[in-house]
Design an enzyme around this catalytic site. Structure first.
Site, PDB file in Angstrom:
ATOM      1  N   ASP A   1     -12.840  -3.801   7.776  1.00 29.61           N
ATOM      2  CA  ASP A   1     -13.208  -5.106   8.308  1.00 29.61           C
ATOM      3  C   ASP A   1     -14.678  -5.158   8.709  1.00 29.61           C
ATOM      4  O   ASP A   1     -15.365  -6.149   8.485  1.00 29.61           O
ATOM      5  CB  ASP A   1     -12.295  -5.487   9.470  1.00 29.61           C
ATOM      6  CG  ASP A   1     -12.085  -4.331  10.445  1.00 29.61           C
ATOM      7  OD1 ASP A   1     -12.659  -3.249  10.224  1.00 29.61           O
ATOM      8  OD2 ASP A   1     -11.350  -4.523  11.423  1.00 29.61           O
TER       9      ASP A   1
ATOM     10  N   ASN B   1       0.798  -1.219   0.000  1.00 31.67           N
ATOM     11  CA  ASN B   1       0.000   0.000   0.000  1.00 31.67           C
ATOM     12  C   ASN B   1       0.833   1.272   0.000  1.00 31.67           C
ATOM     13  O   ASN B   1       0.321   2.354  -0.194  1.00 31.67           O
ATOM     14  CB  ASN B   1      -0.925  -0.008   1.213  1.00 31.67           C
ATOM     15  CG  ASN B   1      -2.371  -0.004   0.795  1.00 31.67           C
ATOM     16  OD1 ASN B   1      -2.664   0.088  -0.387  1.00 31.67           O
ATOM     17  ND2 ASN B   1      -3.268  -0.086   1.738  1.00 31.67           N
TER      18      ASN B   1
END
Ligand SMILES: *[C@@H]1O[C@H](CO)[C@@H](O)[C@H](O)[C@H]1NC(C)=O
Ligand SMILES: *[C@@H]1O[C@H](CO)[C@@H](O)[C@H](O)[C@H]1NC(C)=O
Ligand SMILES: *[C@@H]1O[C@H](CO)[C@@H](O)[C@H](O)[C@H]1NC(C)=O
Ligand SMILES: *[C@@H]1O[C@H](CO)[C@@H](O)[C@H](O)[C@H]1NC(C)=O
Length: 897
Positions: free
Chosen positions: A800, A664
């Site tokens: 999440d 990332n």
């Protein structure tokens, strides 16, 4: 030193006691004898201290000290020798232990190799068995030659059209993909309705069709030909065939989408029009149909779309599902109708005045002879108005009446509009008139979201509607909302649904979801360095399964059975008929004996089917599904050493297919970073931007159904991973993982709070360490509302929670928590307390925001936890557990920082 003193003391005592005893004994015997020998001089000197004088005494003491010194020197020598020997012994012992450990390791390795060899042999045998010739792509079927082409003027010949005798399947090879050709927009008479906005809408419709993925420009490659015709009457006569170059004489495989823009009360095509014979074998799509014109399984009822939500996020226009019961039980906002029906409605209202709203002036009267005058006068009444929307939002049910005295009508534009708006506002549609034809009903199971009653049940309706329990009301409303969002909400959705319905009808699989390319961080000039060697954690040496070559999950194996076997579920349970997944978590397992009677390929029953624990268990995956592997996906951001350590820990994990590291950071990995060789490929994907959503991208390098998502700093033991994988194989549509969390109701202010405290009930399993099916990556990336991904990016948090919402929304089930040895710290949580607080605030906010987007809170509570079988079971010594380390007996709790 202590022992030394002790020994000196003992020696001293040993020397003196016998001497003293001897002296006394001899003295007694001497006295007895009267006379005797003299004592040796030194003894008498030594003993008869009292007889000695000062100088002598001193000498003797010195002598004694000398003796003592020499004795202790000797003792020290002995002690040194003893210690040396002891060290040698311990060195030897250590070597022995090491050798034993090494032997164990070697034995383990050998076992593992043997296990792997055994598996390789089975795989080889299977490959031999499977060595059947591959079939080539089938040749296209010949065109419909045997059906005579009717001349245009053969009246009503096409009234008997069905898919068998009027559709040319040779243009749609089943092994190809579904495609259509789009003709330019046709206006046959634009002046009828006089609603200026109409053309805008029909142009939008046309644009959406022309942007479809399934559009082809080459007519020879098209399966069907779509013509959008704006017509409010029978003006197609002699127009269509002349303007349509691919008509092929009879209009086969043509779909004519008829539309009379703007006027919701338009009733064209209720009766067989004059132009019917012009239509040839073309199929008609319309919102208006009379019973005798509609050709079942040939023509198609389309849903209302003129007032569809133009584009973008649908959810913001929809009310929440709860409360189940609204202010009013039911409303009717339509036109005047049969006096008997109206009287019945009024009677109901008298009985229960606060439950019903009946408005008979919203639409033109339904009686046949009054329709035409009514059209203009009433069209704006109760339309577009706040009152109407408010009433629908306040009503549990919304009553929709079919014209009682016109039995020909099966669907009209206004009925479709009423159905559309009821679904949109969460008012459960109650349709009076069983002949009603809801849109796309060859694929959509309407009984899950609307109620269709015959007119004669009007007297019982009140009693019936009042009896529905809240759970049923919410189920109707939820299904209605899901269908609305998927199939009717926007113009785009209507077009997609129409095309998908045709495609499903002719049994062609949808286009596949597109895997995303995964550009490698490394290239020809920038190569990763290899770490020469590293030591494996000795705890990880249990044999948990064979190490096998990469084995991707078989993909697209059900192309041709999908549209039949899974048709119902795809349309009515998952609401995902538009694209095909390479594999599905919803496949049913075969009967248990199938793998022993002819369908053994891929299966790895435990001990060949005899079953067992311990070694036999570790050797095979067992279960109800064939063997498979999983892919580890790790998101990382500028923590290179932490990442390297985590990667090392994945050395020799059984069933691991590949590790995908999602890089990332905008910075490339340090060129001198040394990457461990863990026996499987490590693919490092470069990303466009730093986003937590990247964790769930459907990369093409992920070739297995199972994905294990782990944080770059999570420390999972191998037995935990393998156990988690085995549990996931039995719960393929759910998130299966380790760190559990729950959502708690805010007792002070209402709404949801995110809670990470220990609890006996949980509703989320965090993706810092969890298995999930790859299809959720497609759904997360392509189907989940944008607003959720945007929120994740905005807060750099909650991805999440978003996945938990998505999966529970699809399955209506909670996740599965697997026992693990330690409590995960909050993954990704900031370290300092102040940051911690804002992190939690964001997570509270996410739960409430996602609830708003879905219209309800899909995550569910569970008190269930998966432990290995034989965990805590007392078993004889010669028997083995499934995993050597029972999960609770860990010697040390290791917190990962
Ligand atoms: C269009 O419809 C109007 C009203 O029905 C009619 O007067 C006119 O002739 C029609 N135009 C064409 C081109 O058919
Ligand atoms: C390879 O990657 C490095 C580091 O990202 C980059 O500087 C270089 O230009 C790349 N070379 C090629 C041939 O793409
Ligand atoms: C099934 O569909 C997929 C995706 O469209 C395609 O790649 C595959 O070749 C198809 N399989 C067969 C047997 O036609
Ligand atoms: C978690 O538990 C602690 C200690 O019992 C308590 O102080 C705290 O308020 C709890 N947090 C939440 C969010 O319930």
């Amino acid at each position: 030193m202590k022992t030394f003193k002790l020994i000196a003391l003992v020696v001293f005592a040993l020397l003196f006691i016998p001497l003293l005893t001897h002296y006394y004994l001899t003295k007694v015997s001497d006295e007895g004898r009267g006379t005797g020998e003299e004592l040796p001089e030194w003894v008498s000197k030594l003993v008869d201290v009292d007889k000695l004088k000062g100088k002598e005494l001193k000498l003797r003491i010195e002598e004694l000290l000398r003796i003592k010194l020499s004795v202790s020197a000797e003792l020290r020598g002995l002690e040194a020798k003893r210690q040396k020997l002891q060290t040698e012994i311990s060195v030897l012992n250590r070597r022995l232990e090491e050798a034993k450990g090494e032997a164990g390791r070697r034995r383990n390795e050998l076992d593992r190799l043997q296990m792997s060899l055994q598996q390789a042999k089975v795989a080889e045998k299977e490959a031999m068995e499977r060595n059947t010739p591959r079939l080539g792509r089938p040749k296209p079927v010949p065109p419909l030659r045997y059906i005579p082409v009717y001349p245009y003027n053969a009246k009503l010949s096409n009234m008997y059209c069905d898919m068998d005798n009027c559709f040319d399947y040779s243009m749609c090879p089943v092994a190809g993909s579904f495609s259509f050709f789009l003709y330019p927009l046709m206006y046959t008479n634009r002046s009828v309705s006089g609603y200026s906005e109409t053309t805008v809408t029909i142009n939008q419709l046309y644009n959406i069709l022309s942007e479809s993925e399934q559009l082809v420009t080459d007519p020879l490659k098209a399966c069907i030909f779509v013509v959008v015709v704006e017509s409010c009457d029978d003006y197609m006569k002699n127009i269509i065939p002349q303007q349509l170059p691919h008509w092929s004489g009879d209009g086969r495989n043509h779909i004519i989408w008829l539309h009379c823009g703007g006027n919701p009360y338009d009733k064209s095509f209720i009766k067989p029009p004059e132009a019917t014979n012009v239509m040839g074998r073309a199929m008609i799509v319309s919102e208006n149909f009379g019973k005798f014109f509609f050709r079942r399984n040939f023509d198609m009822v389309v849903s209302h779309w003129e007032k569809a939500i133009p584009s973008g996020e649908v959810w913001s226009h929809l009310p929440p599902l709860v409360p189940a019961k609204r202010k009013y039980l039911a409303t009717y906002l339509g036109g005047e109708t049969d006096p008997e029906v109206q009287t019945e409605f009024l009677k109901i209202q008298q009985q229960d005045p606060f439950s019903f709203v009946f408005q008979f002036s919203c639409d033109p009267p339904m009686k046949r002879n009054e329709i035409d005058e009514g059209t203009k006068r009433l069209s704006s009444l109760c339309e577009n108005d706040l009152l109407r929307t408010r009433l629908l939002l306040d009503s549990t049910f919304s009553i929709i009446l079919l014209p009682p005295d016109n039995m020909d009508v099966v669907t009209t534009k206004i009925l479709q509009l009423r159905l559309y708006e009821s679904l949109k506002h969460g008012s459960i549609p109650v349709i009076i008139g069983t002949r009603f034809m809801p849109p796309f009903n060859e694929v959509i199971d309407w009984s899950k979201m609307i109620l269709i009653l015959p007119v004669s049940r009007i007297t019982e309706m009140h009693y019936m509607l009042k009896s529905f329990p809240d759970s049923d009301l919410l189920e109707f409303r939820k299904n209605g909302r899901l269908a609305f969002e998927s199939y009717f909400s926007s113009l785009q959705r209507v077009v997609e649904t129409l095309l998908a319905t045709f495609r499903t009808r002719i049994g062609i699989a949808p286009l596949p979801y597109i895997d995303l390319p995964s550009p490698n961080v490394f290239n020809d000039t920038f190569k990763p360095l290899k770490l020469d060697s590293f030591t494996q954690d000795p705890e990880e040496e249990e044999n948990l399964g064979p190490i096998e070559p990469p084995y991707p999950s078989p993909s697209f194996s059900s192309n041709f059975s999908l549209t039949s076997l899974q048709k119902y579920d795809l349309w009515n349970s998952h609401y995902q008929p538009f694209k095909s997944f390479p594999f599905s978590p919803w496949d049913q397992p075969m009967p248990s004996e199938a793998k022993f009677r002819g369908s053994s390929i891929g299966f790895r029953p435990i001990a060949g089917g005899a079953g067992g624990s311990g070694k036999e268990f570790s050797e095979s995956l067992g279960g109800n599904y064939p063997k498979e592997q999983f892919t580890v996906v790790m998101l990382t951001y500028e923590r290179e050493q932490v990442l390297m350590n985590s990667l090392q820990r994945l050395f020799a994990v059984p069933y691991l297919n590949k590790v995908v590291v999602v890089w990332n950071s905008p910075l490339m990995p340090a060129p001198d970073l040394k990457w461990p060789d863990i026996g499987v490929p490590i693919h490092v994907v470069r990303t466009e931007k730093n986003s937590l959503n990247n964790r769930f991208l459907p990369f093409d390098v992920i070739e297995t159904e199972a994905i294990l998502s782990i944080d770059d700093d999570a420390h999972l033991r191998h037995d935990e991973i393998v156990f988690g994988f085995r549990v996931w194989r039995e719960n393929r549509d759910r998130i299966v993982g380790f760190p559990g969390r729950f959502h708690a109701w805010d007792l002070n202010y209402g709404g949801w709070l995110y809670n990470s405290n220990y609890s006996c009930e949980l509703s989320m399993v965090l993706t810092g360490a969890a298995f999930y099916h790859k299809i959720y990556s497609y759904l997360y990336t392509y189907e989940m509302p944008h607003a959720i991904r945007d929120k994740v990016d905005e807060l750099m948090n909650c991805e999440d929670i978003a996945l938990n919402f998505l999966v529970s929304h699809m399955t209506q089930k909670p996740p599965v928590k697997v026992t693990s040895r330690w409590t995960f710290r909050c993954p990704g949580c900031p370290v300092t307390l102040s940051e911690d607080d804002s992190h939690f605030q964001e997570r509270h906010h996410c739960i409430n925001f996602f609830t708003k987007v879905y219209g309800y809170t899909p995550i569910r509570y569970t008190q269930f936890r998966a432990d290995s079988i034989l965990f805590k079971t007392r078993i004889p010594h010669d028997k083995q557990k499934c995993f050597n380390h029972s999960f609770i007996q860990y010697r040390h709790q290791r917190l990962n920082l």
